[in-house]
Design a protein around this motif. Structure first.
Motif, PDB file in Angstrom:
ATOM      1  N   HIS A  33     -11.995   2.026 -12.519  1.00  0.00           N
ATOM      2  CA  HIS A  33     -12.817   1.498 -11.436  1.00  0.00           C
ATOM      3  C   HIS A  33     -12.311   1.954 -10.066  1.00  0.00           C
ATOM      4  N   ALA A  34     -11.010   2.230  -9.970  1.00  0.00           N
ATOM      5  CA  ALA A  34     -10.381   2.509  -8.679  1.00  0.00           C
ATOM      6  C   ALA A  34     -10.782   3.876  -8.140  1.00  0.00           C
ATOM      7  N   SER A  35     -10.637   3.999  -6.836  1.00  0.00           N
ATOM      8  CA  SER A  35     -10.845   5.266  -6.143  1.00  0.00           C
ATOM      9  C   SER A  35      -9.497   5.795  -5.656  1.00  0.00           C
ATOM     10  N   PRO A  36      -9.393   7.087  -5.378  1.00  0.00           N
ATOM     11  CA  PRO A  36      -8.129   7.618  -4.860  1.00  0.00           C
ATOM     12  C   PRO A  36      -7.638   6.818  -3.652  1.00  0.00           C
ATOM     13  N   GLY A  37      -6.356   6.467  -3.673  1.00  0.00           N
ATOM     14  CA  GLY A  37      -5.774   5.679  -2.594  1.00  0.00           C
ATOM     15  C   GLY A  37      -5.746   4.193  -2.840  1.00  0.00           C
ATOM     16  N   ASP A  38      -6.469   3.709  -3.851  1.00  0.00           N
ATOM     17  CA  ASP A  38      -6.482   2.272  -4.144  1.00  0.00           C
ATOM     18  C   ASP A  38      -5.156   1.832  -4.754  1.00  0.00           C
ATOM     19  N   ARG A  39      -4.835   0.575  -4.542  1.00  0.00           N
ATOM     20  CA  ARG A  39      -3.631  -0.033  -5.102  1.00  0.00           C
ATOM     21  C   ARG A  39      -4.046  -1.090  -6.126  1.00  0.00           C
ATOM     22  N   ILE A  40      -3.549  -0.945  -7.331  1.00  0.00           N
ATOM     23  CA  ILE A  40      -3.852  -1.890  -8.405  1.00  0.00           C
ATOM     24  C   ILE A  40      -2.633  -2.777  -8.608  1.00  0.00           C
ATOM     25  N   GLU A  41      -2.794  -4.069  -8.374  1.00  0.00           N
ATOM     26  CA  GLU A  41      -1.715  -5.049  -8.509  1.00  0.00           C
ATOM     27  C   GLU A  41      -1.926  -5.803  -9.829  1.00  0.00           C
ATOM     28  N   VAL A  42      -1.001  -5.632 -10.757  1.00  0.00           N
ATOM     29  CA  VAL A  42      -1.148  -6.208 -12.088  1.00  0.00           C
ATOM     30  C   VAL A  42      -0.320  -7.479 -12.187  1.00  0.00           C
ATOM     31  N   HIS A  43      -0.974  -8.598 -12.483  1.00  0.00           N
ATOM     32  CA  HIS A  43      -0.287  -9.880 -12.610  1.00  0.00           C
ATOM     33  C   HIS A  43       0.692  -9.867 -13.783  1.00  0.00           C
ATOM     34  N   GLY A  44       1.668 -10.768 -13.724  1.00  0.00           N
ATOM     35  CA  GLY A  44       2.585 -10.930 -14.829  1.00  0.00           C
ATOM     36  C   GLY A  44       1.870 -11.307 -16.109  1.00  0.00           C
ATOM     37  N   LYS A  57      -6.447  10.222 -11.513  1.00  0.00           N
ATOM     38  CA  LYS A  57      -6.976  10.259 -10.146  1.00  0.00           C
ATOM     39  C   LYS A  57      -5.836  10.312  -9.145  1.00  0.00           C
ATOM     40  N   ASP A  58      -6.010  11.131  -8.119  1.00  0.00           N
ATOM     41  CA  ASP A  58      -5.014  11.221  -7.057  1.00  0.00           C
ATOM     42  C   ASP A  58      -4.825   9.876  -6.353  1.00  0.00           C
ATOM     43  N   GLY A  59      -3.608   9.656  -5.899  1.00  0.00           N
ATOM     44  CA  GLY A  59      -3.354   8.572  -4.952  1.00  0.00           C
ATOM     45  C   GLY A  59      -3.390   7.174  -5.520  1.00  0.00           C
ATOM     46  N   ILE A  60      -3.559   7.000  -6.818  1.00  0.00           N
ATOM     47  CA  ILE A  60      -3.571   5.657  -7.400  1.00  0.00           C
ATOM     48  C   ILE A  60      -2.168   5.056  -7.277  1.00  0.00           C
ATOM     49  N   GLN A  61      -2.099   3.818  -6.816  1.00  0.00           N
ATOM     50  CA  GLN A  61      -0.837   3.084  -6.756  1.00  0.00           C
ATOM     51  C   GLN A  61      -0.929   1.931  -7.757  1.00  0.00           C
ATOM     52  N   LEU A  62      -0.142   2.033  -8.813  1.00  0.00           N
ATOM     53  CA  LEU A  62      -0.169   1.037  -9.882  1.00  0.00           C
ATOM     54  C   LEU A  62       1.115   0.231  -9.818  1.00  0.00           C
ATOM     55  N   ASN A  63       0.973  -1.034  -9.473  1.00  0.00           N
ATOM     56  CA  ASN A  63       2.135  -1.880  -9.242  1.00  0.00           C
ATOM     57  C   ASN A  63       2.124  -3.080 -10.177  1.00  0.00           C
ATOM     58  N   GLY A  64       3.168  -3.235 -10.956  1.00  0.00           N
ATOM     59  CA  GLY A  64       3.294  -4.403 -11.811  1.00  0.00           C
ATOM     60  C   GLY A  64       4.023  -5.515 -11.084  1.00  0.00           C
ATOM     61  N   MET A  65       3.388  -6.677 -11.004  1.00  0.00           N
ATOM     62  CA  MET A  65       4.073  -7.825 -10.434  1.00  0.00           C
ATOM     63  C   MET A  65       5.101  -8.349 -11.436  1.00  0.00           C
ATOM     64  N   LYS A  66       5.908  -9.300 -11.042  1.00  0.00           N
ATOM     65  CA  LYS A  66       6.974  -9.812 -11.897  1.00  0.00           C
ATOM     66  C   LYS A  66       6.416 -10.249 -13.256  1.00  0.00           C
ATOM     67  N   GLY A  67       7.014  -9.684 -14.311  1.00  0.00           N
ATOM     68  CA  GLY A  67       6.593 -10.048 -15.662  1.00  0.00           C
ATOM     69  C   GLY A  67       5.473  -9.214 -16.235  1.00  0.00           C
ATOM     70  N   ALA A  68       4.998  -8.191 -15.522  1.00  0.00           N
ATOM     71  CA  ALA A  68       3.932  -7.322 -16.042  1.00  0.00           C
ATOM     72  C   ALA A  68       4.522  -6.392 -17.094  1.00  0.00           C
ATOM     73  N   THR A  69       4.134  -6.591 -18.352  1.00  0.00           N
ATOM     74  CA  THR A  69       4.746  -5.898 -19.480  1.00  0.00           C
ATOM     75  C   THR A  69       3.691  -5.159 -20.289  1.00  0.00           C
ATOM     76  N   LEU A  70       3.986  -3.921 -20.597  1.00  0.00           N
ATOM     77  CA  LEU A  70       3.077  -3.066 -21.354  1.00  0.00           C
ATOM     78  C   LEU A  70       3.678  -2.815 -22.734  1.00  0.00           C
ATOM     79  N   LYS A  71       2.890  -3.093 -23.790  1.00  0.00           N
ATOM     80  CA  LYS A  71       3.312  -2.852 -25.164  1.00  0.00           C
ATOM     81  C   LYS A  71       2.241  -2.052 -25.897  1.00  0.00           C
ATOM     82  N   PRO A  72       2.603  -1.401 -27.002  1.00  0.00           N
ATOM     83  CA  PRO A  72       1.621  -0.572 -27.709  1.00  0.00           C
ATOM     84  C   PRO A  72       0.427  -1.378 -28.201  1.00  0.00           C
TER      85      PRO A  72
END
Length: 344
Positions: free
Chosen positions: A35-46, A57-72
Motif C-alpha cells: 500500500h505504501a509509496s516511496p518515502g512512506d514510513r511503516i510503523e509496526v506495532h508489537g 519500492k525505493d525509500g520505504i522505512q520499515l520500523n518495528g516497535m518494541k516487541g515486533a517479531t517476525l516468524k516463518p
C-alpha cells in the motif's frame, strides 16, 4: 484490511506527501508495504507476525516497535530471495525480509549463496529497523541489488544459513544489530557487495562464521563477536577489505576439529586487519588468533597488513603459511607467532 495513515507526519524525505502507516497486530505487514509509496514510513506495532516480507519500492522505512517479531509463515510465496542460499541437503530456503532491486540476474548456486550477475535498477534508500526475526531457514534479512540501504537495530535469531546477507549492492550500512544462534548455523553477517559496505557496532554470538567479507574495500568495525568458529573471514581474491577495531572472543566447543580462528585472511589481497582484540581461540594447540593463508584454489594472500592487534589466550596468536608478501608488526601477543617478528 485497513490501515491507520497519518499524512501530516514530518519525515525526512524529498516526497512531501510521505505518510506514516500503522498496521495493527492482526494485520498484514506485507499489505502495508504494498500500500505504501516511496518515502512512506511503516510503523509496526508489537506482536508476532507469521509472514515473509518483500520490499521492492525505493525509500520505504520499515520500523518495528518494541516487541515486533517476525516468524516463518505456514506457507511461503516465492520471491527473488527464494533459493538465494540452500540448506545443507540442497533444499531451497526462504528469507524473512527480502529487499531487492529490479531486473536482478543471479548466477546459479555454486556454494554459500547465489552470486549477483547484474542489477538493472537498484532499490534505493530503504531502512529496516527494530524488528526481531526468528528462525527463517535461509536468511533472516537479505538485500540483493540495493543502493544506500540501512539495516539497523534489529534482533536476528537462528537464521538457518545467514542472519543478514547483502549481495550486489552499494552503500549498504548494517549497524547496531544483534545476531545469534544456538545451533551451529553458517554465517551471521556477510557482505558480498560491489563496493562500500559497512558493518559496524553489531553484536554476534554463536555462528560458524561471525563476519564474512567478500566486498572490495568493505569495512567491518566495532563489532562484538563471540562463541564462533571463525570471527571474521576475508575471502579469496577480495581486495582491500578492512577488519578494524573489533572484539573477537572464544571458539565454540562444537566447531570442527581444525577450526578456531579469530580472523582468517584466506587468499585475500591488501586486507587491513588492525586494532582488533582477539582472544580465546584455542583447540588442542590448533587455534589461531589471526591466520593468513592462501585460498583453496591457490589464490595467493598478498599485500595484507596485520598491525596493532591485541591477542591473548589463543594457541597461536598469529600464524602465516601464505606464499605472498604481507606486512606484520606492532601486534601485542601473549603466545607464539609465525613469523616471529609479527608480535612485540
Amino acid at each position: 484490511f485497513s490501515l491507520l495513515i497519518d499524512q501530516t507526519s514530518a519525515l525526512p524525505s524529498k516526497n512531501n506527501d510521505c505518510k506514516r502507516i500503522y498496521p495493527g497486530p492482526n494485520q498484514s505487514i506485507q499489505k502495508a508495504i504494498e500500500h505504501a509509496s516511496p518515502g512512506d514510513r511503516i510503523e509496526v506495532h508489537g506482536g508476532t507476525y507469521y509472514e515473509q516480507l518483500t520490499i521492492k519500492k525505493d525509500g520505504i522505512q520499515l520500523n518495528g516497535m518494541k516487541g515486533a517479531t517476525l516468524k516463518p509463515p505456514s506457507k511461503f510465496r516465492k520471491n527473488l530471495c527464494s533459493g538465494l542460499a540452500l540448506t545443507l541437503d540442497n533444499k531451497t530456503t526462504e528469507a524473512g525480509i527480502c529487499i531487492h532491486g529490479k531486473h536482478v540476474v543471479l548466477e546459479d548456486y555454486v556454494q554459500e549463496h547465489r552470486k549477483v550477475r547484474s542489477v538493472g535498477d537498484p532499490i534505493k534508500n530503504v531502512v529496516v529497523s527494530g524488528f526481531t526475526g526468528i528462525g527463517f531457514d535461509g536468511l533472516n534479512i537479505a538485500l540483493v541489488g540495493g543502493k544506500d540501504v540501512k539495516i539497523s537495530n534489529n534482533t536476528l535469531v537462528e537464521g538457518g544459513r545467514y542472519g543478514f546477507l547483502t549481495a550486489g549492492s552499494t552503500g549498504t550500512r548494517a549497524t547496531g544489530n544483534v545476531i545469534s544462534t544456538t545451533a551451529l548455523n553458517f554465517i551471521a553477517m556477510c557482505q558480498d557487495d560491489y563496493s562500500d559496505a559497512i558493518y559496524s557496532d553489531n553484536t554476534i554470538t554463536g555462528y560458524f562464521t561471525g563476519l564474512c567479507s567478500q566486498t572490495p574495500g568493505g569495512l567491518a568495525t566495532k563489532n562484538d563477536v563471540r562463541n564462533v568458529c571463525v570471527g571474521a573471514a576475508a575471502d579469496p581474491l577480495v581486495k582491500g577489505a578492512r577488519i578494524t577495531n573489533n572484539f573477537f572472543s572464544t571458539r565454540r566447543s562444537d566447531c570442527d576439529a581444525i577450526f578456531g580462528v579469530g580472523v582468517i585472511v584466506y587468499g585475500a589481497i591488501e586486507t587491513i586487519v588492525k586494532d582488533n582484540t582477539i582472544e580465546k581461540f584455542n583447540n588442542d594447540k590448533r587455534g589461531v588468533g589471526i591466520y593468513v593463508t592462501n585460498g583453496p584454489g591457490g589464490e595467493v594472500a598478498t599485500g595484507n597488513v596485520i598491525r596493532n592487534n591485541k591477542l591473548s589466550l589463543n594457541d597461536f596468536d598469529i600464524y602465516q603459511d601464505a606464499t605472498g608478501v604481507n606486512d606484520f608488526g606492532d601486534n601485542y601477543c601473549t603466545t607464539g607467532s609465525v613469523p616471529p617478528n609479527a608480535c612485540v
